[in-house]
Design an enzyme around this catalytic site. Sequence first.
Site, PDB file in Angstrom:
ATOM      1  CD  GLU A  20     -19.311   6.327  -8.561  1.00  0.00           C
ATOM      2  OE1 GLU A  20     -17.979   7.107  -9.068  1.00  0.00           O
ATOM      3  OE2 GLU A  20     -20.041   7.315  -8.724  1.00  0.00           O
ATOM      4  CG  ASP A  23     -10.942   5.501 -10.430  1.00  0.00           C
ATOM      5  OD1 ASP A  23     -11.760   4.669 -10.042  1.00  0.00           O
ATOM      6  OD2 ASP A  23     -10.548   6.166 -10.054  1.00  0.00           O
ATOM      7  N   GLY A 106     -16.630   8.442   4.877  1.00  0.00           N
ATOM      8  CA  GLY A 106     -16.711   7.097   4.646  1.00  0.00           C
ATOM      9  C   GLY A 106     -18.039   7.256   4.158  1.00  0.00           C
ATOM     10  N   GLY A 108     -19.074   8.822   0.411  1.00  0.00           N
ATOM     11  CA  GLY A 108     -19.082   8.461  -0.443  1.00  0.00           C
ATOM     12  C   GLY A 108     -18.658  10.278  -2.416  1.00  0.00           C
ATOM     13  CB  SER A 110     -13.244  12.322  -2.569  1.00  0.00           C
ATOM     14  OG  SER A 110     -12.836  12.519  -2.633  1.00  0.00           O
ATOM     15  CB  SER A 111     -13.674  12.055   4.340  1.00  0.00           C
ATOM     16  OG  SER A 111     -13.866  10.193   3.808  1.00  0.00           O
ATOM     17  CB  SER A 112      -9.500   9.000   1.548  1.00  0.00           C
ATOM     18  OG  SER A 112     -10.905   8.132   2.209  1.00  0.00           O
ATOM     19  CG  ASP A 157     -11.689   9.448  -4.874  1.00  0.00           C
ATOM     20  OD1 ASP A 157     -12.988  10.027  -5.531  1.00  0.00           O
ATOM     21  OD2 ASP A 157     -12.166   9.019  -3.729  1.00  0.00           O
ATOM     22  CE1 TYR A 207     -13.105   0.762  -4.603  1.00  0.00           C
ATOM     23  CE2 TYR A 207     -11.113   1.041  -5.393  1.00  0.00           C
ATOM     24  CZ  TYR A 207     -11.643   1.552  -5.397  1.00  0.00           C
ATOM     25  OH  TYR A 207     -11.042   2.348  -6.637  1.00  0.00           O
TER      26      TYR A 207
HETATM   27  C1  GLA Z   1     -13.550   5.342  -4.646  1.00  0.00           C
HETATM   28  C2  GLA Z   1     -12.488   5.939  -5.397  1.00  0.00           C
HETATM   29  C3  GLA Z   1     -12.361   5.926  -6.682  1.00  0.00           C
HETATM   30  C4  GLA Z   1     -12.980   5.130  -7.482  1.00  0.00           C
HETATM   31  C5  GLA Z   1     -14.389   5.535  -7.087  1.00  0.00           C
HETATM   32  C6  GLA Z   1     -15.055   4.892  -7.640  1.00  0.00           C
HETATM   33  O1  GLA Z   1     -14.369   6.918  -4.432  1.00  0.00           O
HETATM   34  O2  GLA Z   1     -11.460   6.690  -4.114  1.00  0.00           O
HETATM   35  O3  GLA Z   1     -10.622   5.806  -7.156  1.00  0.00           O
HETATM   36  O4  GLA Z   1     -12.932   4.360  -7.903  1.00  0.00           O
HETATM   37  O5  GLA Z   1     -14.565   4.659  -6.056  1.00  0.00           O
HETATM   38  O6  GLA Z   1     -15.516   5.468  -8.752  1.00  0.00           O
END
Ligand code: GLA
Length: 346
Positions: A20, A23, A106, A108, A110-112, A157, A207
């Site tokens: 985590e 990246d 939102g 965690g 990865s909806s985005s 993600d 973030y």
């Molecule tokens: C979010 C970001 C990713 C990564 C994670 C943390 O999901 O979109 O790029 O940095 O946080 O590992």
Amino acid sequence: MHLPDLITAFGPGRVNLIGEHTDYNGGLALPFAISDGVTVRARALPEKEIEAIAVDLGERDRFELADPQPAPGWRGFVRGAAGELQQAGVPLRGARLEIEGTVPRGAGLSSSAALEVALTLALLGLSGAPEPDRRELAKLCSRIENQWVGANTGLLDQLASLFGEDKRALEIDFRSLQVRPVALELGDYKLVTLDSGERHANAESGYNERRAECARACEELGIATLSDASAETIERLPSPLVKRARHVLSENQRVEQTVQALQNRDLEAVGSLLSASHASLRDEYEISTPAVEQAVQRLLDAGAIGARIIGGGFGGHVLGLLAPRARPPSDAAEVRPGPGARLLEQ
Ligand code: GLA
């Protein structure tokens, strides 16, 4: 050329087993795509415009293809997808997009990226353009998030969503963008997620601040990326930069150790590594919250042999590895690796 008038694309969310905040630091991670995600149904329109409907929210948007402008919330993703694809030379057709998701926003999971990936695949499909190399598509999707939504996220993600495979996690090396599938054989053990109930938006949470701290640490050390640093040199960094760097270096090692433990079928070791990752994210990277701690504790109390926060932090879901006879809390959901983003039959 015959162009399709209807395309349905699906982008899965992801769970990151471990690795985590590595990246954007040129490190390693081990995510997998899940079965929840975002579906975009695109129908061609004669007008050169996009009409978008967020079905779950009951909201709409409309803009000219010739001039997409940034907008807050989900609309920013749609406009960004149209803007970035056109900038990459894709001749987009006008479309009506129906967007529907099963992955909470939102949280965690990865909806985005699920949204970006589904949108770009649907718009590309409708335009008749060949699908680009998936690494390039991941970068394009991340530009939507960085430049249109204001979250300076990395590529974790998008790569997980685009490269997902059934029964496998993906070991990603963010220096080379190499993606190596790793069998996730859990036997009678189970991976579950549990919602902390707290929501975050990466553009507004801490973030971007964490990312800026890592960039400052690199500047101080005169290196390009934190994963290039050695355990000794980072100790001369001032606080809190030294703590951020300690997390990144130790997390990269934990990813390698987890791959090894999976190969040895040593799931007890995987559990310990998940908990060590959480401790580092809580104490060194400082992205946990009381609600997250409570959720982690609930999983441990239910018999998890390891648990940790996943994703950007400051809320969202936690992940736990449950021993064979442990009973998960009733609001936990089992997660398994599933296939990556794809077009669906009409
Ligand atoms: C979010 C970001 C990713 C990564 C994670 C943390 O999901 O979109 O790029 O940095 O946080 O590992």
